[in-house]
Design a protein around this motif. Structure first.
Motif, PDB file in Angstrom:
ATOM      1  N   TYR A   1      70.447  -3.346   6.998  1.00 25.04           N
ATOM      2  CA  TYR A   1      69.282  -3.534   7.859  1.00 25.04           C
ATOM      3  C   TYR A   1      68.869  -2.162   8.366  1.00 25.04           C
ATOM      4  CZ  TYR A   1      70.275  -8.496   7.728  1.00 25.04           C
ATOM      5  OH  TYR A   1      70.482  -9.795   7.297  1.00 25.04           O
TER       6      TYR A   1
ATOM      7  N   PRO B   1      78.477  -7.964  11.452  1.00 24.81           N
ATOM      8  CA  PRO B   1      77.630  -6.775  11.477  1.00 24.81           C
ATOM      9  C   PRO B   1      78.418  -5.505  11.808  1.00 24.81           C
ATOM     10  CG  PRO B   1      77.399  -7.928  13.538  1.00 24.81           C
ATOM     11  CD  PRO B   1      78.316  -8.762  12.669  1.00 24.81           C
TER      12      PRO B   1
ATOM     13  N   TYR C   1      68.466  -4.492   1.022  1.00 22.56           N
ATOM     14  CA  TYR C   1      68.191  -4.171   2.415  1.00 22.56           C
ATOM     15  C   TYR C   1      66.969  -4.895   2.953  1.00 22.56           C
ATOM     16  CZ  TYR C   1      64.479  -0.792   1.174  1.00 22.56           C
ATOM     17  OH  TYR C   1      63.330  -0.187   0.719  1.00 22.56           O
TER      18      TYR C   1
ATOM     19  N   ASN D   1      77.408  -6.740   7.095  1.00 22.69           N
ATOM     20  CA  ASN D   1      75.993  -6.441   7.225  1.00 22.69           C
ATOM     21  C   ASN D   1      75.937  -5.105   7.946  1.00 22.69           C
ATOM     22  OD1 ASN D   1      74.333  -8.708   6.224  1.00 22.69           O
ATOM     23  ND2 ASN D   1      75.579  -9.885   7.660  1.00 22.69           N
TER      24      ASN D   1
ATOM     25  N   TYR E   1      79.114  -4.796   0.213  1.00 26.13           N
ATOM     26  CA  TYR E   1      78.464  -5.090   1.490  1.00 26.13           C
ATOM     27  C   TYR E   1      77.533  -6.278   1.305  1.00 26.13           C
ATOM     28  CZ  TYR E   1      74.194  -3.003  -0.347  1.00 26.13           C
ATOM     29  OH  TYR E   1      73.067  -2.742  -1.092  1.00 26.13           O
ATOM     30  N   LYS E   2      77.172  -6.908   2.420  1.00 26.72           N
ATOM     31  CA  LYS E   2      76.234  -8.035   2.332  1.00 26.72           C
ATOM     32  C   LYS E   2      74.807  -7.524   2.214  1.00 26.72           C
ATOM     33  CE  LYS E   2      78.942 -11.496   4.750  1.00 26.72           C
ATOM     34  NZ  LYS E   2      78.979 -12.436   5.859  1.00 26.72           N
ATOM     35  N   LYS E   3      74.360  -6.819   3.250  1.00 25.44           N
ATOM     36  CA  LYS E   3      72.974  -6.356   3.298  1.00 25.44           C
ATOM     37  C   LYS E   3      72.890  -5.191   4.271  1.00 25.44           C
ATOM     38  CE  LYS E   3      68.443  -8.605   3.762  1.00 25.44           C
ATOM     39  NZ  LYS E   3      67.821  -9.873   4.185  1.00 25.44           N
TER      40      LYS E   3
ATOM     41  N   LEU F   1      73.768 -12.299  13.050  1.00 24.39           N
ATOM     42  CA  LEU F   1      74.275 -11.825  11.765  1.00 24.39           C
ATOM     43  C   LEU F   1      75.790 -11.966  11.686  1.00 24.39           C
ATOM     44  CD1 LEU F   1      72.351  -8.500  11.038  1.00 24.39           C
ATOM     45  CD2 LEU F   1      72.155 -10.667   9.841  1.00 24.39           C
TER      46      LEU F   1
END
Length: 159
Positions: free
Chosen positions: A75, A148, A100, A46, A71-73, A145
């Motif tokens: 932010y 991260p 995102y 993340n 990648y996951k997400k 998370l």
């Protein structure tokens, strides 16, 4: 400022250096410099990015695409006006599928762009107007998370 940047660009060209423009100015070299750092991110992270101008986010997006990093997400912690249109357009332009979440700190009640915040983490003093605010929001709201990665542009330049 223009005279100083002219001298800096002349020197940078002669020495084969890149110039990181202040504020909203950027060029492909700056995006590439950020993108090249992304190859060290690893996968399944993340990714937490402080978002002012949106140029760091674009550089990271370019790097994720260039190095095919899963990648996951992302932010995006906005500490300035909304840059989503510009970021979305950039991702579309390079054919990147963007995942995102946009955290609008800038529009929150009580947020003060000019107010400085002191945050140190792991011996690093985060920039008091940008990363410190984003990191504090991460700790307060997103500390759970999985895996991260908090991207740091750099600390405040002290003269």
């Amino acid at each position: 400022t223009n005279a100083l940047y002219k001298q800096i660009r002349t020197y940078a060209d002669a020495e084969n250096y890149g110039v990181v423009e202040y504020g909203m100015k950027y060029n492909d070299n700056v995006l590439d410099m950020t993108a090249n750092q992304v190859q060290n991110f690893g996968s399944k992270k993340n990714i937490l990015i402080t978002c002012g101008s949106g140029n760091t986010a674009k550089g990271i997006i370019l790097g994720l695409s260039k190095y095919n990093i899963d990648y996951k997400k992302i932010y995006l912690f906005a500490v300035g006006p909304d840059r989503r249109d510009s970021i979305n357009s950039f991702a579309d332009k390079i054919g990147f599928e963007l995942r995102y979440e946009y955290i609008n700190l800038f529009s929150r009640s009580g947020f003060n762009y000019d107010k400085r915040m002191t945050v140190k983490y792991g011996g690093i003093t985060l920039h008091p107007n940008y990363e410190a605010k984003a990191f504090q929001s991460f700790i307060n709201e997103f500390s759970g998370l999985d895996n991260p990665l908090f991207y740091i542009n750099g600390s405040e330049i002290i003269y």
